[in-house]
Write a protein that holds these residues in place. Structure first.
Motif, PDB file in Angstrom:
ATOM      1  N   GLY A  59       0.803  -1.216   0.000  1.00 37.60           N
ATOM      2  CA  GLY A  59       0.000   0.000   0.000  1.00 37.60           C
ATOM      3  C   GLY A  59       0.838   1.269   0.000  1.00 37.60           C
ATOM      4  O   GLY A  59       0.547   2.222  -0.724  1.00 37.60           O
ATOM      5  N   LEU A  60       1.886   1.313   0.832  1.00 35.41           N
ATOM      6  CA  LEU A  60       2.758   2.491   0.868  1.00 35.41           C
ATOM      7  C   LEU A  60       3.499   2.639  -0.450  1.00 35.41           C
ATOM      8  O   LEU A  60       3.638   3.751  -0.967  1.00 35.41           O
ATOM      9  N   THR A  61       3.951   1.533  -1.010  1.00 36.02           N
ATOM     10  CA  THR A  61       4.652   1.586  -2.290  1.00 36.02           C
ATOM     11  C   THR A  61       3.728   2.149  -3.364  1.00 36.02           C
ATOM     12  O   THR A  61       4.120   3.020  -4.144  1.00 36.02           O
ATOM     13  N   HIS A  62       2.492   1.685  -3.394  1.00 37.91           N
ATOM     14  CA  HIS A  62       1.509   2.172  -4.369  1.00 37.91           C
ATOM     15  C   HIS A  62       1.248   3.666  -4.160  1.00 37.91           C
ATOM     16  O   HIS A  62       1.189   4.446  -5.121  1.00 37.91           O
ATOM     17  N   THR A  63       1.119   4.094  -2.902  1.00 40.72           N
ATOM     18  CA  THR A  63       0.889   5.506  -2.593  1.00 40.72           C
ATOM     19  C   THR A  63       2.044   6.374  -3.059  1.00 40.72           C
ATOM     20  O   THR A  63       1.845   7.430  -3.666  1.00 40.72           O
ATOM     21  N   LEU A  64       3.277   5.933  -2.801  1.00 41.28           N
ATOM     22  CA  LEU A  64       4.443   6.705  -3.224  1.00 41.28           C
ATOM     23  C   LEU A  64       4.526   6.806  -4.744  1.00 41.28           C
ATOM     24  O   LEU A  64       4.873   7.865  -5.283  1.00 41.28           O
ATOM     25  N   LEU A  65       4.187   5.722  -5.430  1.00 44.79           N
ATOM     26  CA  LEU A  65       4.183   5.756  -6.893  1.00 44.79           C
ATOM     27  C   LEU A  65       3.084   6.691  -7.409  1.00 44.79           C
ATOM     28  O   LEU A  65       3.291   7.437  -8.371  1.00 44.79           O
ATOM     29  N   ARG A  66       1.933   6.666  -6.757  1.00 46.13           N
ATOM     30  CA  ARG A  66       0.841   7.561  -7.153  1.00 46.13           C
ATOM     31  C   ARG A  66       1.248   9.022  -6.932  1.00 46.13           C
ATOM     32  O   ARG A  66       0.994   9.874  -7.778  1.00 46.13           O
ATOM     33  N   GLU A  67       1.925   9.300  -5.807  1.00 44.69           N
ATOM     34  CA  GLU A  67       2.418  10.647  -5.533  1.00 44.69           C
ATOM     35  C   GLU A  67       3.433  11.087  -6.587  1.00 44.69           C
ATOM     36  O   GLU A  67       3.551  12.265  -6.886  1.00 44.69           O
ATOM     37  N   ALA A  68       4.187  10.117  -7.136  1.00 42.43           N
ATOM     38  CA  ALA A  68       5.183  10.412  -8.164  1.00 42.43           C
ATOM     39  C   ALA A  68       4.543  10.522  -9.548  1.00 42.43           C
ATOM     40  O   ALA A  68       5.241  10.686 -10.545  1.00 42.43           O
ATOM     41  N   ARG A  69       3.215  10.398  -9.605  1.00 41.03           N
ATOM     42  CA  ARG A  69       2.433  10.516 -10.844  1.00 41.03           C
ATOM     43  C   ARG A  69       2.839   9.483 -11.900  1.00 41.03           C
ATOM     44  O   ARG A  69       2.997   9.793 -13.071  1.00 41.03           O
ATOM     45  N   VAL A  70       3.002   8.244 -11.427  1.00 40.48           N
ATOM     46  CA  VAL A  70       3.327   7.135 -12.321  1.00 40.48           C
ATOM     47  C   VAL A  70       2.078   6.733 -13.089  1.00 40.48           C
ATOM     48  O   VAL A  70       0.971   6.738 -12.546  1.00 40.48           O
ATOM     49  N   LYS A  71       2.240   6.381 -14.336  1.00 47.33           N
ATOM     50  CA  LYS A  71       1.144   5.801 -15.118  1.00 47.33           C
ATOM     51  C   LYS A  71       1.200   4.302 -14.874  1.00 47.33           C
ATOM     52  O   LYS A  71       2.141   3.628 -15.296  1.00 47.33           O
ATOM     53  N   PHE A  72       0.213   3.782 -14.163  1.00 45.30           N
ATOM     54  CA  PHE A  72       0.221   2.376 -13.776  1.00 45.30           C
ATOM     55  C   PHE A  72      -0.085   1.478 -14.967  1.00 45.30           C
ATOM     56  O   PHE A  72      -0.878   1.822 -15.841  1.00 45.30           O
ATOM     57  N   ARG A  73       0.574   0.311 -14.955  1.00 47.24           N
ATOM     58  CA  ARG A  73       0.354  -0.692 -16.000  1.00 47.24           C
ATOM     59  C   ARG A  73      -0.908  -1.478 -15.691  1.00 47.24           C
ATOM     60  O   ARG A  73      -1.364  -1.539 -14.559  1.00 47.24           O
ATOM     61  N   ASN A  74      -1.453  -2.135 -16.720  1.00 49.63           N
ATOM     62  CA  ASN A  74      -2.595  -3.025 -16.540  1.00 49.63           C
ATOM     63  C   ASN A  74      -2.162  -4.276 -15.799  1.00 49.63           C
ATOM     64  O   ASN A  74      -0.998  -4.655 -15.813  1.00 49.63           O
ATOM     65  N   HIS A  75      -3.122  -4.951 -15.206  1.00 56.70           N
ATOM     66  CA  HIS A  75      -2.862  -6.249 -14.571  1.00 56.70           C
ATOM     67  C   HIS A  75      -2.910  -7.299 -15.673  1.00 56.70           C
ATOM     68  O   HIS A  75      -3.970  -7.831 -15.992  1.00 56.70           O
ATOM     69  N   ARG A  76      -1.796  -7.560 -16.281  1.00 59.24           N
ATOM     70  CA  ARG A  76      -1.757  -8.519 -17.395  1.00 59.24           C
ATOM     71  C   ARG A  76      -2.075  -9.931 -16.928  1.00 59.24           C
ATOM     72  O   ARG A  76      -1.548 -10.392 -15.933  1.00 59.24           O
ATOM     73  N   GLY A  77      -2.928 -10.588 -17.679  1.00 58.03           N
ATOM     74  CA  GLY A  77      -3.230 -11.980 -17.376  1.00 58.03           C
ATOM     75  C   GLY A  77      -4.120 -12.162 -16.176  1.00 58.03           C
ATOM     76  O   GLY A  77      -4.322 -13.268 -15.719  1.00 58.03           O
ATOM     77  N   ARG A  78      -4.638 -11.103 -15.650  1.00 59.06           N
ATOM     78  CA  ARG A  78      -5.452 -11.193 -14.450  1.00 59.06           C
ATOM     79  C   ARG A  78      -6.786 -11.883 -14.719  1.00 59.06           C
ATOM     80  O   ARG A  78      -7.226 -12.716 -13.958  1.00 59.06           O
ATOM     81  N   ARG A  79      -7.434 -11.506 -15.805  1.00 57.37           N
ATOM     82  CA  ARG A  79      -8.720 -12.109 -16.160  1.00 57.37           C
ATOM     83  C   ARG A  79      -8.655 -12.629 -17.587  1.00 57.37           C
ATOM     84  O   ARG A  79      -8.035 -12.012 -18.435  1.00 57.37           O
ATOM     85  N   PRO A  80      -9.310 -13.729 -17.840  1.00 62.74           N
ATOM     86  CA  PRO A  80      -9.341 -14.209 -19.228  1.00 62.74           C
ATOM     87  C   PRO A  80     -10.171 -13.250 -20.086  1.00 62.74           C
ATOM     88  O   PRO A  80     -11.105 -12.613 -19.610  1.00 62.74           O
ATOM     89  N   ALA A  81      -9.817 -13.161 -21.354  1.00 61.77           N
ATOM     90  CA  ALA A  81     -10.549 -12.282 -22.280  1.00 61.77           C
ATOM     91  C   ALA A  81     -11.968 -12.800 -22.431  1.00 61.77           C
ATOM     92  O   ALA A  81     -12.214 -14.015 -22.422  1.00 61.77           O
ATOM     93  N   ARG A  82     -12.885 -11.890 -22.635  1.00 65.33           N
ATOM     94  CA  ARG A  82     -14.281 -12.292 -22.866  1.00 65.33           C
ATOM     95  C   ARG A  82     -14.408 -12.903 -24.250  1.00 65.33           C
ATOM     96  O   ARG A  82     -13.814 -12.439 -25.208  1.00 65.33           O
ATOM     97  N   LYS A  83     -15.220 -13.938 -24.341  1.00 66.16           N
ATOM     98  CA  LYS A  83     -15.465 -14.574 -25.623  1.00 66.16           C
ATOM     99  C   LYS A  83     -16.667 -13.902 -26.272  1.00 66.16           C
ATOM    100  O   LYS A  83     -17.623 -13.533 -25.598  1.00 66.16           O
ATOM    101  N   ALA A  84     -16.606 -13.763 -27.577  1.00 61.84           N
ATOM    102  CA  ALA A  84     -17.751 -13.223 -28.316  1.00 61.84           C
ATOM    103  C   ALA A  84     -18.892 -14.228 -28.223  1.00 61.84           C
ATOM    104  O   ALA A  84     -18.678 -15.447 -28.190  1.00 61.84           O
ATOM    105  N   ALA A  85     -20.119 -13.727 -28.217  1.00 65.59           N
ATOM    106  CA  ALA A  85     -21.278 -14.617 -28.129  1.00 65.59           C
ATOM    107  C   ALA A  85     -21.340 -15.495 -29.386  1.00 65.59           C
ATOM    108  O   ALA A  85     -21.135 -15.016 -30.491  1.00 65.59           O
ATOM    109  N   ASP A  86     -21.587 -16.775 -29.177  1.00 59.47           N
ATOM    110  CA  ASP A  86     -21.706 -17.700 -30.334  1.00 59.47           C
ATOM    111  C   ASP A  86     -22.962 -17.374 -31.105  1.00 59.47           C
ATOM    112  O   ASP A  86     -24.004 -17.089 -30.544  1.00 59.47           O
ATOM    113  N   GLN A  87     -22.854 -17.449 -32.427  1.00 54.88           N
ATOM    114  CA  GLN A  87     -24.005 -17.166 -33.269  1.00 54.88           C
ATOM    115  C   GLN A  87     -24.566 -18.414 -33.861  1.00 54.88           C
ATOM    116  O   GLN A  87     -24.002 -19.367 -34.112  1.00 54.88           O
TER     117      GLN A  87
END
Length: 87
Positions: A59-87
């Motif tokens: 939490g402190l590390t995240h706060t310090l990075l936010r104070e430094a105005r870092v552009k945070f990366r996405n959480h890669r691989g966190r959730r599987p991609a949504r599948k398109a609805a089958d037709q």
């Protein structure tokens, strides 16, 4: 349930699972830490790796990075991609 409020015996503050209190970082020291964390995060290190390397909480590390105005990366691989609805 009782809680033990006695301080740890000498030499036991380094025991696994026991977090040490760190003094608050203010002023130039805090700014230097923010800049170092920002440089390393921008170079590709994760927040968790930085927290471990500097003995800080996530939490402190995240706060310090936010104070430094870092552009945070996405959480890669966190959730599987949504599948398109089958037709």
């Amino acid at each position: 349930m009782t809680t033990d409020t006695t301080p740890p015996a000498p030499g036991q503050d380094d025991a696994p699972g026991v977090r040490k209190r760190h003094p608050r970082r203010r002023g130039a020291e805090r700014e230097a830490l923010r800049q170092t964390l920002k440089e390393r995060y921008d170079a590709g290190e994760s927040i968790r790796a930085l927290a471990d390397a500097f003995d800080l909480s996530y939490g402190l590390t995240h706060t310090l990075l936010r104070e430094a105005r870092v552009k945070f990366r996405n959480h890669r691989g966190r959730r599987p991609a949504r599948k398109a609805a089958d037709q």
